[in-house]
Design a protein around this motif. Structure first.
Motif, short mmCIF file in Angstrom:
data_model
loop_
_atom_site.label_atom_id
_atom_site.label_comp_id
_atom_site.label_asym_id
_atom_site.label_seq_id
_atom_site.Cartn_x
_atom_site.Cartn_y
_atom_site.Cartn_z
N ASN A 91 11.08 -26.83 -68.33
CA ASN A 91 10.00 -27.57 -67.67
C ASN A 91 10.44 -27.98 -66.27
N LYS A 99 7.70 -26.24 -71.95
CA LYS A 99 7.39 -24.96 -72.58
C LYS A 99 8.51 -24.68 -73.57
N VAL A 112 10.20 -18.31 -72.16
CA VAL A 112 9.39 -19.46 -71.79
C VAL A 112 9.45 -19.56 -70.28
N VAL A 114 7.77 -21.51 -66.45
CA VAL A 114 6.96 -22.48 -65.72
C VAL A 114 6.72 -21.92 -64.32
#
Length: 145
Positions: A91, A99, A112, A114
């Motif tokens: 994050n 995430k 994952v 961002v």
């Protein structure tokens, strides 16, 4: 002759989209992000140690797309090929919009990602559990930019 056969086999596999298997415990961790679903290029790696051993490696990728995109995966090392609990999170520092990907995996958790990370720091974490023994790592305010 053996070298020629091995080279021919490797090329044939690459043209068919298959890859050669690695031995258990091998670290099959290419720098190309596409294999893990991350955009961009590898910018850093962080080991997740436990009991004096490296269990896994957090890999962080960056792309300039979408105002800066950071993407992470956690690659198994010690238990590569064995189904076990893995998780990876990312994050923007100070954001509550973490995430996270977690579950029972054999090879890696993630990706994952961002976006809009330019001008911000990120927080990154990864952990594994095998038989109640945890290995993990959390990094705060890294790759500020």
């Amino acid at each position: 002759m053996r070298r020629t056969l091995a080279t021919t086999a490797a090329l044939a596999l690459s043209f068919t989209g298959l890859s050669m298997a690695t031995a258990p415990g091998a670290f099959a961790a290419p720098e190309a992000a596409a294999e893990y679903g991350c955009p961009g290029t590898l910018i850093d790696t962080y080991n997740t140690p436990a009991t004096g051993e490296v269990w896994a490696q957090l890999r962080l990728y960056y792309s300039s797309a979408n105002g800066g995109t950071n993407c992470a995966v956690l690659l198994a090392k010690k238990y590569y090929g064995t189904t076990h609990y893995m998780e990876v999170g990312i994050n923007i520092s100070g954001s509550s919009n973490n995430k996270l990907d977690y579950g029972a995996y054999k090879y890696y958790a993630g990706p994952v990602s961002v976006t809009s990370t330019n001008g911000h720091c990120i927080d990154l974490s990864g952990a594994e559990d095998n038989g109640g023994v945890w290995a993990g790592r959390s990094l705060n305010r890294v790759h500020c930019g």
